[in-house]
Design a protein around this motif. Structure first.
Motif, mmCIF file in Angstrom:
data_model
loop_
_atom_site.group_PDB
_atom_site.id
_atom_site.type_symbol
_atom_site.label_atom_id
_atom_site.label_comp_id
_atom_site.label_asym_id
_atom_site.label_seq_id
_atom_site.Cartn_x
_atom_site.Cartn_y
_atom_site.Cartn_z
ATOM 1 N N ASP A 1 0.864 -1.169 0.000
ATOM 2 C CA ASP A 1 0.000 0.000 0.000
ATOM 3 C C ASP A 1 0.906 1.227 0.000
ATOM 4 N N ALA A 2 0.874 1.980 -1.089
ATOM 5 C CA ALA A 2 1.793 3.114 -1.242
ATOM 6 C C ALA A 2 1.524 4.215 -0.214
ATOM 7 N N ARG A 3 0.374 4.150 0.465
ATOM 8 C CA ARG A 3 0.110 5.141 1.516
ATOM 9 C C ARG A 3 0.941 4.852 2.753
ATOM 10 N N SER A 4 1.422 3.605 2.893
ATOM 11 C CA SER A 4 2.351 3.272 3.980
ATOM 12 C C SER A 4 3.759 3.447 3.421
ATOM 13 N N ALA A 5 4.227 4.678 3.497
ATOM 14 C CA ALA A 5 5.425 5.069 2.744
ATOM 15 C C ALA A 5 6.641 4.226 3.095
ATOM 16 N N LEU A 6 6.905 4.058 4.377
ATOM 17 C CA LEU A 6 8.121 3.364 4.788
ATOM 18 C C LEU A 6 8.076 1.891 4.405
ATOM 19 N N GLU A 7 6.930 1.272 4.630
ATOM 20 C CA GLU A 7 6.814 -0.147 4.362
ATOM 21 C C GLU A 7 6.904 -0.410 2.848
ATOM 22 N N ALA A 8 6.189 0.379 2.074
ATOM 23 C CA ALA A 8 6.171 0.154 0.627
ATOM 24 C C ALA A 8 7.550 0.447 0.024
ATOM 25 N N SER A 9 8.145 1.578 0.388
ATOM 26 C CA SER A 9 9.445 1.917 -0.201
ATOM 27 C C SER A 9 10.522 0.965 0.305
ATOM 28 N N GLY A 10 10.336 0.443 1.518
ATOM 29 C CA GLY A 10 11.283 -0.547 2.041
ATOM 30 C C GLY A 10 11.328 -1.793 1.160
ATOM 31 N N GLN A 11 10.178 -2.195 0.667
ATOM 32 C CA GLN A 11 10.135 -3.361 -0.224
ATOM 33 C C GLN A 11 10.844 -3.075 -1.544
ATOM 34 N N ILE A 12 10.657 -1.863 -2.034
ATOM 35 C CA ILE A 12 11.341 -1.490 -3.286
ATOM 36 C C ILE A 12 12.854 -1.492 -3.046
ATOM 37 N N GLU A 13 13.262 -0.935 -1.921
ATOM 38 C CA GLU A 13 14.693 -0.845 -1.617
ATOM 39 C C GLU A 13 15.305 -2.238 -1.458
ATOM 40 N N ALA A 14 14.517 -3.169 -0.913
ATOM 41 C CA ALA A 14 15.030 -4.532 -0.760
ATOM 42 C C ALA A 14 15.300 -5.170 -2.127
ATOM 43 N N LEU B 1 5.072 10.667 -0.394
ATOM 44 C CA LEU B 1 6.307 10.336 0.323
ATOM 45 C C LEU B 1 6.858 8.989 -0.139
ATOM 46 N N CYS B 2 5.987 8.027 -0.358
ATOM 47 C CA CYS B 2 6.434 6.729 -0.880
ATOM 48 C C CYS B 2 7.157 6.935 -2.210
ATOM 49 N N SER B 3 6.581 7.767 -3.066
ATOM 50 C CA SER B 3 7.197 8.025 -4.374
ATOM 51 C C SER B 3 8.595 8.611 -4.208
ATOM 52 N N ILE B 4 8.718 9.550 -3.287
ATOM 53 C CA ILE B 4 10.015 10.218 -3.071
ATOM 54 C C ILE B 4 11.028 9.225 -2.508
ATOM 55 N N LEU B 5 10.587 8.397 -1.568
ATOM 56 C CA LEU B 5 11.501 7.438 -0.937
ATOM 57 C C LEU B 5 11.985 6.375 -1.922
ATOM 58 N N CYS B 6 11.217 6.116 -2.976
ATOM 59 C CA CYS B 6 11.630 5.109 -3.969
ATOM 60 C C CYS B 6 12.652 5.663 -4.960
ATOM 61 N N ALA B 7 12.822 6.981 -4.993
ATOM 62 C CA ALA B 7 13.706 7.593 -5.997
ATOM 63 C C ALA B 7 15.091 7.832 -5.422
ATOM 64 N N LYS B 8 16.122 7.569 -6.226
ATOM 65 C CA LYS B 8 17.483 7.851 -5.775
ATOM 66 C C LYS B 8 17.752 9.359 -5.833
ATOM 67 N N ASP B 9 18.777 9.785 -5.131
ATOM 68 C CA ASP B 9 19.200 11.174 -5.246
ATOM 69 C C ASP B 9 19.509 11.459 -6.712
ATOM 70 N N GLY B 10 18.990 12.542 -7.235
ATOM 71 C CA GLY B 10 19.190 12.849 -8.643
ATOM 72 C C GLY B 10 18.154 12.213 -9.544
ATOM 73 N N GLY B 11 17.268 11.399 -8.979
ATOM 74 C CA GLY B 11 16.227 10.746 -9.771
ATOM 75 C C GLY B 11 15.069 11.684 -10.086
ATOM 76 N N THR B 12 14.116 11.139 -10.847
ATOM 77 C CA THR B 12 12.966 11.931 -11.284
ATOM 78 C C THR B 12 11.685 11.218 -10.877
ATOM 79 N N ILE B 13 10.751 11.989 -10.357
ATOM 80 C CA ILE B 13 9.440 11.439 -10.022
ATOM 81 C C ILE B 13 8.399 12.118 -10.903
ATOM 82 N N TYR B 14 7.633 11.316 -11.601
ATOM 83 C CA TYR B 14 6.593 11.861 -12.456
ATOM 84 C C TYR B 14 5.252 11.588 -11.788
ATOM 85 N N PHE B 15 4.626 12.651 -11.282
ATOM 86 C CA PHE B 15 3.335 12.511 -10.617
ATOM 87 C C PHE B 15 2.229 12.648 -11.659
ATOM 88 N N PHE B 16 1.725 11.516 -12.126
ATOM 89 C CA PHE B 16 0.621 11.588 -13.074
ATOM 90 C C PHE B 16 -0.713 11.588 -12.340
#
Lengths: 339, 339
Positions: free
Chosen positions: B232-245, B265-280
């Motif tokens: 659930d992308a609304r649970s930012a830490l848990e969701a982005s943690g899975q992506i990071e794993a 916040l989940c979107s931001i946490l999934c992006a590396k420094d210098g990355g791009t987030i496209y909010f559609f």
């Protein structure tokens, strides 16, 4: 402790503001809050721009939420203070000593804050002198206060440090850049960096509501803009029409630095197809921007202003050292000694 | 006639929806409204996902505002219909004849709309069959309906045509791309283009709430993603943690295609420094994104999804021709003949 439990500090309605540092936190004595421009304007309007009532409203927000997180605008600001305690786990990790003066570089919307009393509210700058305490988390960003720049000035500049750093990245030689809200803090710094980047063959156009203010006059005098356009950016067609009359090819880069809602369409209309719009204003509506560009079929890149960029604090402060007239203007408007 | 007078059609609370074309306008007979995902979800939730009540609410909004402009989400959608009249000043300018079937490519938030009656509401797709009329302004974008793709499918795809076009531009060979909300319309099209761009040495990770749905299974089967993450992308830490794993270096590009608030916040946490987030996603909060990135000190480029890009309609429709399994899924879910 957050409400609702499990939320992140910014998403949370209320955070625990007990002024005690955990081992990976900093406890700071807070001297000054710098309320962000969109928030301070909203506070001012709802309090008749009365310093006392604004102060009371800030105390009320902080006592309800544990942070200065304006419930209407969703935005915060930053603080300047002195380090009181450095958590044991941080002592060897941070270049800080107890007593150091620092500015927080994370938003007040996620900073636990406890206010003992309000000493003064400066209605002209959005700076509020307080006696209080704040917690900075381990991941929080902060900057040492510079020794060669007045505290109030440094605070004013650091508050908008994201804008000049991003403008440096976005602009390049020969471009046409339009800065909407050129006469505010972030607008002034953006103009200085835009002009430095576009060079003599480029052009920076500032859009301001009034060309007779000290900051507007300084922009022209110091050569931070090539042209000033006087218009209300909320009147999209009229304001962008003036830009188009000056620069029929429209702008490669538009920087939106206003603190009022309703200027998305003007920003889009000022940008050429393929251009970039940098929305630094916290009054920006995501849907108004997204649907506005679609509505007029303008193929533009629209960026959400990120308050952070690597080295942004140094970049922002250096702007003043590089531009004596800009520094003098900031001193006149924001220096602590002024009050 | 707008309320308030002088406002632009999108900013206006109410626009004149008299179904008569001025000389620089098109009058269309409307068959289907395609309500945007964020808006339809909100309408559904407020009406207990009852088709009849949703239809009544749409009629109510359109009669109050003169356009299908959801007052809660601020978003609209698009329509498919037939050209009834071409204003005299447009006749020689547009490649259109009376009777042509077209899809509007501008938002319903700025399209004068008059509804005579609602014929059916498809709660699963957000498509509403109506009898009504709409006006397209001279500057409005539209597309001929394709002859080789089912009407309902084309409408579903054209509604989110901005996403695939932008994903094509943003992604390049070898990158890691995370698509949040990969199993929705815009997410599916985004995955297809992201995978085509990053190539065999790149990686596309789809984040979905459920991996057992037909669309999630199709993503893996058709090779439109390399990995699916269930969170659930609304649970930012848990969701982005899975992506990071899965991808410890994090993503070069994050594409946010969800239709619920609170995933910035989940979107931001999934992006590396210098990355791009496209909010559609139209549920994106500008301040949550801006302050979220600042709050965690992530130096990322955040883009506001632009519903328009040059050639976006052709790009989006071509995706189905290039990906038979995706086309089959869209046919199954959105084809008119299905109902």
């Amino acid at each position: 402790m957050l409400e609702p439990a499990g939320a992140m500090p910014q998403d949370a309605w209320r955070i625990d503001n007990t002024p005690v540092a955990a081992e990976n936190e900093l406890l700071c004595e807070v001297d000054v809050l710098n309320i962000d421009s969109a928030s301070f304007r909203q506070l001012g309007e709802s309090c008749g721009f009365d310093a006392q009532r604004i102060g009371e409203r800030v105390v009320e927000i902080v006592s309800q939420r544990g942070k200065q997180h304006n419930p209407v605008t969703g935005s915060g600001g930053m603080f300047v203070g002195r380090v009181l305690e450095i958590g044991a786990a941080l002592r060897d990790k941070v270049d800080l000593s107890v007593g150091d003066r620092i500015a927080s570089l994370v938003s007040l919307t996620l900073t636990p804050l406890y206010i003992e009393r309000i000493d003064a509210v400066d209605v002209t700058t959005g700076q509020i002198w307080v006696r209080g305490k704040a917690i900075l988390f381990e991941s929080a960003l902060w900057a040492h206060m510079p020794s060669d720049i007045d505290d109030g000035v440094a605070l004013a500049v650091l508050d908008v440090a994201g804008a000049p750093a991003q403008v440096r990245r976005l602009c390049s030689a020969g471009q046409t850049v339009v800065v909407i809200g050129a006469d505010g803090k972030s607008g002034l710094l953006s103009c200085a960096h835009a002009k430095a980047r576009v060079g003599p063959h480029g052009r920076v156009i500032g859009l301001v509501p009034d060309s007779t203010t000290p900051s507007a006059r300084m922009l022209l005098r110091a050569g931070l803009v090539d042209d000033l356009v006087v218009a209300d950016a909320r009147s999209a067609l009229e304001a962008s029409g003036q830009i188009e009359a000056l620069a029929p090819q429209l702008a490669d880069v538009v920087v939106n630095c206003v603190n009022v809602p309703g200027t998305e369409l003007c920003s889009i209309l000022c940008a050429k197809d393929g251009g970039t719009i940098y929305f630094f204003s916290m009054s920006t509506s995501f849907t108004a921007a997204a649907l506005g560009a679609e509505g007029i079929g303008r193929d533009v890149t629209m960026m959400i202003g990120n308050g952070y960029a690597k080295g942004h604090a140094d970049t922002a402060l250096q702007t003043l050292r590089d531009h004596p007239e800009l520094h003098a203007y900031f001193n006149q408007k924001y220096a602590r000694t002024r009050t």
